[in-house]
Scaffold this active site. Structure first.
Site, PDB file in Angstrom:
ATOM      1  CB  SER A  66      -0.915   0.031   1.214  1.00 15.36           C
ATOM      2  OG  SER A  66      -1.988  -0.854   1.025  1.00 15.36           O
ATOM      3  CE  LYS A  69      -3.790   0.742  -1.115  1.00 17.88           C
ATOM      4  NZ  LYS A  69      -4.490   0.346   0.113  1.00 17.88           N
ATOM      5  CB  VAL A 261      -0.182  -5.849   4.308  1.00 16.88           C
ATOM      6  CG1 VAL A 261      -1.506  -5.377   4.810  1.00 16.88           C
ATOM      7  CG2 VAL A 261      -0.151  -5.989   2.822  1.00 16.88           C
TER       8      VAL A 261
HETATM    9  O1  DON Z   1      -4.574  -4.701  -1.893  1.00 13.59           O
HETATM   10  C1  DON Z   1      -3.989  -5.338  -1.035  1.00 13.59           C
HETATM   11  O2  DON Z   1      -4.608  -6.024  -0.251  1.00 13.59           O
HETATM   12  C2  DON Z   1      -2.457  -5.230  -0.916  1.00 13.59           C
HETATM   13  N1  DON Z   1      -1.833  -5.358  -2.159  1.00 13.59           N
HETATM   14  C3  DON Z   1      -2.047  -3.938  -0.287  1.00 13.59           C
HETATM   15  C4  DON Z   1      -2.658  -3.754   1.059  1.00 13.59           C
HETATM   16  C5  DON Z   1      -1.854  -2.993   2.033  1.00 13.59           C
HETATM   17  O3  DON Z   1      -0.644  -2.910   1.985  1.00 13.59           O
HETATM   18  C6  DON Z   1      -2.625  -2.430   3.120  1.00 13.59           C
HETATM   19  N2  DON Z   1      -1.742  -1.852   4.097  1.00 13.59           N
HETATM   20  N3  DON Z   1      -1.631  -1.838   5.241  1.00 13.59           N
END
Ligand code: DON
Length: 322
Positions: A66, A69, A261
């Protein structure tokens, strides 16, 4: 022997204080992420003038997740302009988890570009213009910000692509409301690939310091982001960067930041510092437990909170980091 810089000393002290903190768990909803070593812990700080202070596992590679983003949001702001982007992505905190299947009831827009719905919409805007080449533009931009050529971790990419059904649900909801073009499968593959770009703490601090340095990479001196995009990226990182834990983060740390994440967090001290931490064990909200603890201590010790009444950070750093 040269005296150790105060910030280097502090970074090492933070590592020693928290490297045994065992709170949280490594993400496993993307199967490949569960293979991360939970003991890894790195802290990197890069000043906007180009001084590095780091300690721990700062060369360990992990996927950007994320933390991609705000960077893709910056790209669409630059390419399409704020007005066009705001038609599709709002800038309000959602108070919901990052992967919530929810759009604003009045406008059907995603709440903000930091939750998955907003990020997939931003990638959809890029796809509408560049098609499958979008991932090359993303890789190029991220590489400029990091100051080296970044690559995609194909195993993480396949792992997310084969399990990302919740993101598919979000994307079809976006299609239903005309927020993304009718290329759901292709847009999601680009989103999964952008999340799978490999960085280490050093890269992440460089990306962060590029934002702190108003868009110019302090190492390569190349302009990567425009000042206007930086202002909007930082604003939304401040209000929404740590999802439904952003209020507490802003209260305790007071630095615009973004987590992922994989266990990374990067924070930007405007015009002064780029800060990055990596440690894969996550708290309930999906943010790195050791990373949060490290940022809290760094912010307190250096007076980095935006509303620190002593403003000690600004004074201290501006004299020290010429
Ligand atoms: O879309 C997702 O679930 C992952 N590629 C990214 C999510 C993420 O990193 C959320 N962060 N804390």
């Amino acid at each position: 022997m040269a005296k150790k810089h105060e910030i280097q000393f502090l970074v090492e002290q933070i590592y020693q204080t928290y490297h045994e903190l065992e709170d949280g768990a490594v993400a496993d909803y993307i199967p490949q992420l569960s293979l991360a070593n939970p003991e890894h812990f790195g802290i990197s700080v890069l000043s906007a003038k180009g001084n590095f202070f780091e300690y721990g596992d700062t060369n360990q590679l992990f996927t950007i997740q994320s933390m991609s983003k705000p960077l893709v949001y910056g790209m669409v702001l630059e390419i399409f302009g704020k007005q066009e982007v705001e038609k599709k992505i709002d800038i309000e905190p959602s108070g919901e988890a990052f992967n919530s299947i929810e759009l604003q009831p009045q406008t059907n827009r995603p709440y903000n570009p930091m939750v998955n719905a907003g990020a997939i919409t931003a990638t959809g805007m890029l796809f509408n213009k560049y098609g499958k080449d979008s991932i090359d533009f993303i890789l190029e931009k991220f590489s400029q910000a990091a100051g080296r050529n970044l690559e995609i971790d194909m195993e993480v990419y396949h792992s997310e692509s084969s399990t990302g059904h919740r993101n598919r649900a979000i994307a079809y909801l976006l299609l239903n409301f005309d927020m993304i073009p009718d290329y759901v499968v292709q847009i999601l593959e680009i989103y999964f690939a952008q999340c799978s770009i490999l960085v280490n703490c050093h890269d992440l601090a460089t990306i962060s310091a590029t934002i702190a340095n108003l868009g110019e990479n302090p190492q390569t001196k190349k302009e990567v982001f425009s000042i206007d995009a930086i202002k909007d990226m930082l604003s939304v990182m401040y209000t929404c960067g740590l999802y439904d834990n952003t209020g507490r983060w802003v209260n305790e740390v007071g630095i615009p930041a973004k987590s992922g994440v994989s266990g990374g967090i990067f924070g930007v001290v405007n015009r002064q510092l780029g800060i990055a931490t990596y440690s894969p064990k996550l708290d309930f909200f999906g943010n790195s437990s050791r990373g949060i603890a490290a940022f809290r201590m760094l912010s307190k010790e250096l007076g980095l909170h935006a509303f620190d009444c002593m403003n000690s950070g600004s004074n201290f750093l501006s004299t020290l980091l010429k």
